[in-house]
Design a protein around this motif. Structure first.
Motif, PDB file in Angstrom:
ATOM      1  N   LYS A 253       5.561   0.551  -5.164  1.00  0.00           N
ATOM      2  CA  LYS A 253       6.228   0.546  -3.785  1.00  0.00           C
ATOM      3  C   LYS A 253       5.261  -0.343  -2.862  1.00  0.00           C
ATOM      4  O   LYS A 253       4.104  -0.520  -3.085  1.00  0.00           O
ATOM      5  N   THR A 254       5.951  -1.307  -2.155  1.00  0.00           N
ATOM      6  CA  THR A 254       5.411  -2.111  -1.420  1.00  0.00           C
ATOM      7  C   THR A 254       4.996  -1.404   0.128  1.00  0.00           C
ATOM      8  O   THR A 254       5.848  -0.851   0.682  1.00  0.00           O
ATOM      9  N   VAL A 255       3.647  -1.789   0.328  1.00  0.00           N
ATOM     10  CA  VAL A 255       3.331  -1.066   1.646  1.00  0.00           C
ATOM     11  C   VAL A 255       2.793  -2.274   2.472  1.00  0.00           C
ATOM     12  O   VAL A 255       2.015  -3.026   2.394  1.00  0.00           O
ATOM     13  N   TYR A 256       3.988  -2.590   3.353  1.00  0.00           N
ATOM     14  CA  TYR A 256       3.956  -3.903   3.971  1.00  0.00           C
ATOM     15  C   TYR A 256       2.645  -4.090   4.781  1.00  0.00           C
ATOM     16  O   TYR A 256       2.130  -3.112   5.548  1.00  0.00           O
ATOM     17  N   GLY A 257       2.315  -5.173   4.665  1.00  0.00           N
ATOM     18  CA  GLY A 257       0.892  -5.528   5.561  1.00  0.00           C
ATOM     19  C   GLY A 257      -0.481  -4.961   4.836  1.00  0.00           C
ATOM     20  O   GLY A 257      -1.533  -5.328   5.430  1.00  0.00           O
ATOM     21  N   ALA A 258      -0.311  -4.227   3.725  1.00  0.00           N
ATOM     22  CA  ALA A 258      -1.270  -3.564   3.134  1.00  0.00           C
ATOM     23  C   ALA A 258      -1.552  -4.030   1.612  1.00  0.00           C
ATOM     24  O   ALA A 258      -2.569  -4.320   1.213  1.00  0.00           O
ATOM     25  N   GLY A 259      -0.454  -3.923   0.796  1.00  0.00           N
ATOM     26  CA  GLY A 259      -0.556  -4.163  -0.530  1.00  0.00           C
ATOM     27  C   GLY A 259       0.823  -3.392  -1.197  1.00  0.00           C
ATOM     28  O   GLY A 259       1.753  -3.272  -1.024  1.00  0.00           O
ATOM     29  N   TYR A 260       0.087  -2.756  -2.391  1.00  0.00           N
ATOM     30  CA  TYR A 260       1.157  -2.015  -3.345  1.00  0.00           C
ATOM     31  C   TYR A 260       0.316  -0.579  -3.494  1.00  0.00           C
ATOM     32  O   TYR A 260      -0.794  -0.655  -3.875  1.00  0.00           O
ATOM     33  N   LYS A 261       1.352   0.194  -3.875  1.00  0.00           N
ATOM     34  CA  LYS A 261       0.741   1.683  -4.431  1.00  0.00           C
ATOM     35  C   LYS A 261       1.763   2.179  -5.395  1.00  0.00           C
ATOM     36  O   LYS A 261       3.064   1.818  -5.591  1.00  0.00           O
TER      37      LYS A 261
ATOM     38  N   LEU B 146      -3.367  -0.620  -2.931  1.00  0.00           N
ATOM     39  CA  LEU B 146      -4.475  -1.395  -3.510  1.00  0.00           C
ATOM     40  C   LEU B 146      -3.701  -2.731  -2.849  1.00  0.00           C
ATOM     41  O   LEU B 146      -2.723  -3.209  -3.152  1.00  0.00           O
ATOM     42  N   ASN B 147      -4.682  -3.502  -2.166  1.00  0.00           N
ATOM     43  CA  ASN B 147      -4.321  -4.963  -1.476  1.00  0.00           C
ATOM     44  C   ASN B 147      -4.230  -5.675  -2.685  1.00  0.00           C
ATOM     45  O   ASN B 147      -4.855  -5.605  -3.782  1.00  0.00           O
ATOM     46  N   ARG B 148      -3.885  -7.152  -2.418  1.00  0.00           N
ATOM     47  CA  ARG B 148      -3.647  -8.173  -3.457  1.00  0.00           C
ATOM     48  C   ARG B 148      -4.866  -8.684  -3.903  1.00  0.00           C
ATOM     49  O   ARG B 148      -5.407  -9.134  -4.832  1.00  0.00           O
ATOM     50  N   LEU B 149      -5.967  -8.854  -3.002  1.00  0.00           N
ATOM     51  CA  LEU B 149      -7.277  -9.140  -3.385  1.00  0.00           C
ATOM     52  C   LEU B 149      -7.787  -8.204  -4.468  1.00  0.00           C
ATOM     53  O   LEU B 149      -8.592  -8.396  -5.319  1.00  0.00           O
ATOM     54  N   GLN B 150      -7.834  -6.927  -4.124  1.00  0.00           N
ATOM     55  CA  GLN B 150      -8.344  -5.832  -5.228  1.00  0.00           C
ATOM     56  C   GLN B 150      -7.634  -5.835  -6.571  1.00  0.00           C
ATOM     57  O   GLN B 150      -8.437  -6.057  -7.412  1.00  0.00           O
ATOM     58  N   LEU B 151      -6.317  -6.249  -6.390  1.00  0.00           N
ATOM     59  CA  LEU B 151      -5.720  -6.542  -7.843  1.00  0.00           C
ATOM     60  C   LEU B 151      -5.874  -7.703  -8.161  1.00  0.00           C
ATOM     61  O   LEU B 151      -5.991  -7.377  -9.835  1.00  0.00           O
TER      62      LEU B 151
END
Length: 227
Positions: free
Chosen positions: A213-221, A170-175
């Motif tokens: 977990k941080t998914v660099y350049g994408a967001g978090y999962k 999920l990217n930051r805008l989605q969250l």
């Protein structure tokens, strides 16, 4: 009827906010000083609107005091427009911020959004990693190894949003849109600050997370294993 506490030393602003809230059916109480606010928060409020610049006690200190006893949603009112100042405020436990001058209608809309999401928890309990982490959506309670974890309302929403979608990035805008219902300037730094706070509370080692977990350049999962 939901009870709202307004902590604001400028009476004109306080009266306007109180009037708008009461017009929408809320029970609004105003405090002009930090000391008055600290006495009032012993009563139960559904949401607190907190000005950061008060004549006697800094709003940040009041926010910390509230967080020591309650997870009630806190919306900060601030004239500080820098992103670092806003992130700092969220880092000490606030759920949202509104920069002065502001629209009373927008503030009321944000109040409604926070209260709506507070009530929206479904009746389910999520358990991960053989019961190490338990998330109760209905009571908005989190436990780690059976010990209560104190999260702010926004922190809880972010954690639940991720935990309900294990493995999904999920990217930051989605969250932001999921937990706040709207986006705003600097939302990426704000989400990062909340994630940092959550990790400190649920991870044994934030350098080697087993839940977020941080998914660099994408967001978090969320990488916890569902029981």
């Amino acid at each position: 009827m939901e009870k709202i506490l307004i902590v604001e030393d400028e009476k004109k602003i306080s009266d306007i906010v109180k009037s708008y809230l009461e017009r929408e059916g809320f029970n609004a109480t105003a405090a002009e000083t930090g000391r008055e606010a600290l006495k009032l928060i012993k009563d139960r409020f559904d949401l607190i609107i907190l000005d950061l610049k008060l004549p006697d006690i800094e709003g940040e200190e009041i926010c910390r005091s509230i967080r020591g006893i309650s997870d009630v949603p806190i919306i900060m009112l601030t004239a500080k427009s820098s992103e670092d100042e806003r992130v700092k405020g969220l880092g000490i436990g606030a759920d949202d911020y509104v920069i002065k001058p502001f629209s009373p209608r927008e503030l009321v809309a944000r109040v409604k959004a926070h209260l709506r999401r507070t009530k929206a928890g479904e009746k389910k309990v999520l358990s991960f990693n053989k019961g190490i982490l338990i998330i109760d959506a209905a009571s908005m309670e989190v436990k780690k190894r059976e010990a209560p974890v104190s999260l702010t309302t926004t922190e809880f929403r972010i954690l639940l949003c991720l935990a309900e979608r294990p493995g999904a990035v999920l990217n930051r805008l989605q969250l932001t849109n999921t937990v706040q219902g709207y986006d705003f300037e600097g939302y990426d730094r704000v989400i990062d600050a909340h994630i940092k706070n959550i990790r400190h509370k649920i991870e044994d080692n934030i350098q080697k997370p087993v839940f977020i977990k941080t998914v660099y350049g994408a967001g978090y999962k969320f990488i916890g294993v569902r029981d």
